[in-house]
Write a protein that holds these residues in place. Structure first.
Motif, PDB file in Angstrom:
ATOM      1  N   HIS A  72     -15.086 -12.233   1.491  1.00  0.00           N
ATOM      2  CA  HIS A  72     -14.002 -11.317   1.126  1.00  0.00           C
ATOM      3  C   HIS A  72     -14.572  -9.900   0.967  1.00  0.00           C
ATOM      4  N   ALA A  73     -14.500  -9.159   2.065  1.00  0.00           N
ATOM      5  CA  ALA A  73     -15.056  -7.803   2.089  1.00  0.00           C
ATOM      6  C   ALA A  73     -13.978  -6.727   2.136  1.00  0.00           C
ATOM      7  N   ALA A  74     -12.719  -7.124   2.320  1.00  0.00           N
ATOM      8  CA  ALA A  74     -11.644  -6.139   2.410  1.00  0.00           C
ATOM      9  C   ALA A  74     -11.441  -5.447   1.065  1.00  0.00           C
ATOM     10  N   ALA A  75     -11.254  -4.147   1.128  1.00  0.00           N
ATOM     11  CA  ALA A  75     -11.008  -3.370  -0.090  1.00  0.00           C
ATOM     12  C   ALA A  75     -10.430  -2.019   0.288  1.00  0.00           C
ATOM     13  N   ALA A  76      -9.625  -1.461  -0.608  1.00  0.00           N
ATOM     14  CA  ALA A  76      -9.189  -0.078  -0.467  1.00  0.00           C
ATOM     15  C   ALA A  76     -10.250   0.792  -1.125  1.00  0.00           C
ATOM     16  N   LEU A  77     -10.796   1.711  -0.372  1.00  0.00           N
ATOM     17  CA  LEU A  77     -11.937   2.507  -0.819  1.00  0.00           C
ATOM     18  C   LEU A  77     -11.503   3.672  -1.719  1.00  0.00           C
ATOM     19  N   PRO A  78     -12.464   4.369  -2.335  1.00  0.00           N
ATOM     20  CA  PRO A  78     -12.126   5.365  -3.358  1.00  0.00           C
ATOM     21  C   PRO A  78     -11.194   6.490  -2.921  1.00  0.00           C
ATOM     22  N   LEU A  79     -11.154   6.827  -1.626  1.00  0.00           N
ATOM     23  CA  LEU A  79     -10.285   7.924  -1.208  1.00  0.00           C
ATOM     24  C   LEU A  79      -8.835   7.485  -0.983  1.00  0.00           C
ATOM     25  N   TYR A  80      -8.558   6.171  -1.135  1.00  0.00           N
ATOM     26  CA  TYR A  80      -7.184   5.696  -1.028  1.00  0.00           C
ATOM     27  C   TYR A  80      -6.412   6.073  -2.293  1.00  0.00           C
ATOM     28  N   LYS A  81      -5.086   5.982  -2.223  1.00  0.00           N
ATOM     29  CA  LYS A  81      -4.255   6.239  -3.388  1.00  0.00           C
ATOM     30  C   LYS A  81      -4.512   5.160  -4.446  1.00  0.00           C
ATOM     31  N   PRO A  82      -4.485   5.524  -5.724  1.00  0.00           N
ATOM     32  CA  PRO A  82      -4.763   4.543  -6.781  1.00  0.00           C
ATOM     33  C   PRO A  82      -3.904   3.286  -6.686  1.00  0.00           C
ATOM     34  N   GLU A  83      -2.615   3.439  -6.358  1.00  0.00           N
ATOM     35  CA  GLU A  83      -1.759   2.252  -6.284  1.00  0.00           C
ATOM     36  C   GLU A  83      -2.195   1.307  -5.161  1.00  0.00           C
ATOM     37  N   ASP A  84      -2.696   1.875  -4.062  1.00  0.00           N
ATOM     38  CA  ASP A  84      -3.197   1.040  -2.967  1.00  0.00           C
ATOM     39  C   ASP A  84      -4.516   0.366  -3.344  1.00  0.00           C
ATOM     40  N   ILE A  85      -5.345   1.074  -4.096  1.00  0.00           N
ATOM     41  CA  ILE A  85      -6.611   0.492  -4.550  1.00  0.00           C
ATOM     42  C   ILE A  85      -6.347  -0.710  -5.446  1.00  0.00           C
TER      43      ILE A  85
END
Length: 348
Positions: A72-85
Motif C-alpha cells: 500500500h504505497a498510494a498516498a496524497a502528498l503534502p502539496l495536495y489539499k488537506p481534505e484530499d490528504i
C-alpha cells in the motif's frame, strides 16, 4: 515449481510504484497496479492495470482479486489539499485494509513515512519514539498507522515501513529544483550552515526492504521498521556532490535560516512557493533514523549512500529531461513548479 505470489501495488503509477513493479517483474511475480493516475510506462503490457481510487471500494475490490500480497504505497502528498490528504491517506488506507481482509490476502505492507516523527528533539529516531506529524500529511500518516494497528488486531499481517525521503529513477518533485540548478550552472542555497546530518534513501534499497517484509516469516515482519541509507552526510556535503558531478564549479551557499524560513512561510501562505512546512522547517535540522531494527530483523542491507543515490537520480534526470522539461505538478513524478524561487535562481 511453486507459483509466484501475486502482488497488488496501490499507487503503482507513482515514483515508488513503478520502481517496485519493475523490481517485482524481474523476480517473475504477477503484478497489479491500482492508481488514480494513468499507468503510462513501457511495462503496461506486463502488468494488470486498474485505474481507480483507493477511496472507492469497488475499485479496490476489483484490484484485489487473486492477490496474495498488497503493497500500500498510494498516498496524497503534502502539496495536495488537506481534505484530499485526509480522505486518501486515512480512509483510503482503511478501504484497502478492509478489502484485503475480506479477500483473505496474506499480508499488506503499509508504506508510511518518517514524517510521523514530526520535528523531534533527538536523533537517531527509533520505531518506539513519540509520533507527532507536522501538517496535514504528517498527521494523516500517523492516523493511517493507527488504522493499520486496528487491522493487526483483527489478525492481519501488516508490516509498516517508515522510509526516509527516497530518491532514484523517476523521482522529480522538490529534487528537480536541485537538479535544474545544478544542470544550468547555479550555486545551490541551503538554510543555515548545512552541517546537520540528514539521511535519505535510494528507491532500490526501499524496494529491497519491501520485498523482505513481503517474503520473510510474518512472525518477524508484522512490526514497524525505519528504512534509510546506512551512509549519509550533511546537506552541504551531499548536495555539493551533485554540483561537483554537474561540473560547473558551483558551490553550496549558506543563507540565514531564520529570515529565510519567515519568508518561506509567507510565500507558502500566498501560494507562491513550492516548498511546504515540513521541508523548510526541517532541512536545517538533524534528520536521521536508526535502521538497526531493519538490519537485525529483516537483514536489510542498503547499497547506496546519500551521495550515490543523489547522483544516480541526477543522472537519470539528465537522461530523461526531454520527457518532462516543461511539466509541473504536485506528485513526485513531475518537477514541482519553482514559483517565485525561479526568480531567486537569478541571484545564485
Amino acid at each position: 515449481m511453486a507459483e509466484k505470489q501475486a502482488f497488488l501495488i496501490t499507487g503503482g503509477a507513482g515514483f515508488l510504484g513503478i520502481n517496485l513493479i519493475r523490481y517485482l517483474l524481474e523476480k517473475g511475480h504477477p503484478v497489479t497496479s491500482l492508481d488514480i493516475a494513468e499507468f503510462d510506462y513501457p511495462e503496461r503490457d506486463r502488468v494488470t492495470v486498474i485505474t481507480g481510487d483507493i477511496r472507492n471500494r469497488e475499485d479496490v475490490d476489483r484490484a484485489m482479486e487473486g492477490i496474495d500480497i498488497v503493497v500500500h504505497a498510494a498516498a496524497a502528498l503534502p502539496l495536495y489539499k488537506p481534505e484530499d490528504i485526509f480522505s486518501t491517506d486515512i480512509e483510503g488506507t482503511r478501504t484497502v485494509l478492509q478489502s484485503a481482509l475480506e479477500h483473505r490476502v496474506d499480508r499488506v505492507i503499509h508504506i508510511s513515512s518518517t514524517a510521523v516523527y514530526g520535528i523531534p528533539d533527538h536523533h537517531p529516531l527509533y520505531e518506539d519514539d513519540r509520533l507527532d506529524g507536522v501538517g496535514p500529511y504528517g498527521e494523516a500518516k500517523v492516523k493511517a498507522e493507527e488504522v493499520c494497528l486496528e487491522y493487526r488486531e483483527k489478525g492481519m499481517c501488516i508490516p509498516i515501513l517508515r522510509p526516509k525521503s527516497f530518491i532514484g529513477p523517476e523521482r522529480l518533485g522538490v529534487f528537480a529544483m536541485l537538479y535544474d540548478w545544478a544542470r544550468t550552472g547555479h550555486n545551490w542555497p541551503i538554510l543555515g550552515k548545512g552541517d546537520n546530518l540528514y539521511q535519505y534513501l535510494d528507491v532500490e534499497d526501499l524496494c529491497e526492504a519491501i520485498y523482505l517484509a513481503a517474503t520473510l516469516d510474518c512472525e518477524i515482519t508484522n512490526d514497524t521498521f525505519n528504512i534509510g541509507a546506512k551512509e549519509f552526510g550533511t546537506p552541504r556535503t551531499d548536495f555539493q556532490a551533485v554540483l561537483d558531478y554537474a561540473g560547473h564549479g558551483k558551490r553550496v551557499i549558506s543563507i540565514p535560516a531564520g529570515p529565510a524560513i519567515f519568508i518561506l512561510r509567507i510565500l507558502e501562505a500566498l501560494g507562491l512557493s513550492p516548498l511546504y512546512k515540513w521541508v523548510y522547517e526541517t532541512v536545517d535540522k538533524e534528520s536521521f533514523v536508526s535502521i538497526e531494527k531493519a538490519e537485525r530483523v529483516l537483514g536489510f542491507t542498503p547499497k547506496y549512500s546519500n551521495r550515490e543515490a543523489l547522483i544516480r537520480n541526477y543522472q537519470w534526470y539528465l537522461d530523461n529531461l526531454d520527457q518532462f522539461e516543461n511539466q509541473t505538478g504536485v506528485s513526485h513524478r513531475v518537477p514541482w513548479s519553482q514559483g517565485i524561487l525561479r526568480i531567486a535562481k537569478l541571484f545564485f
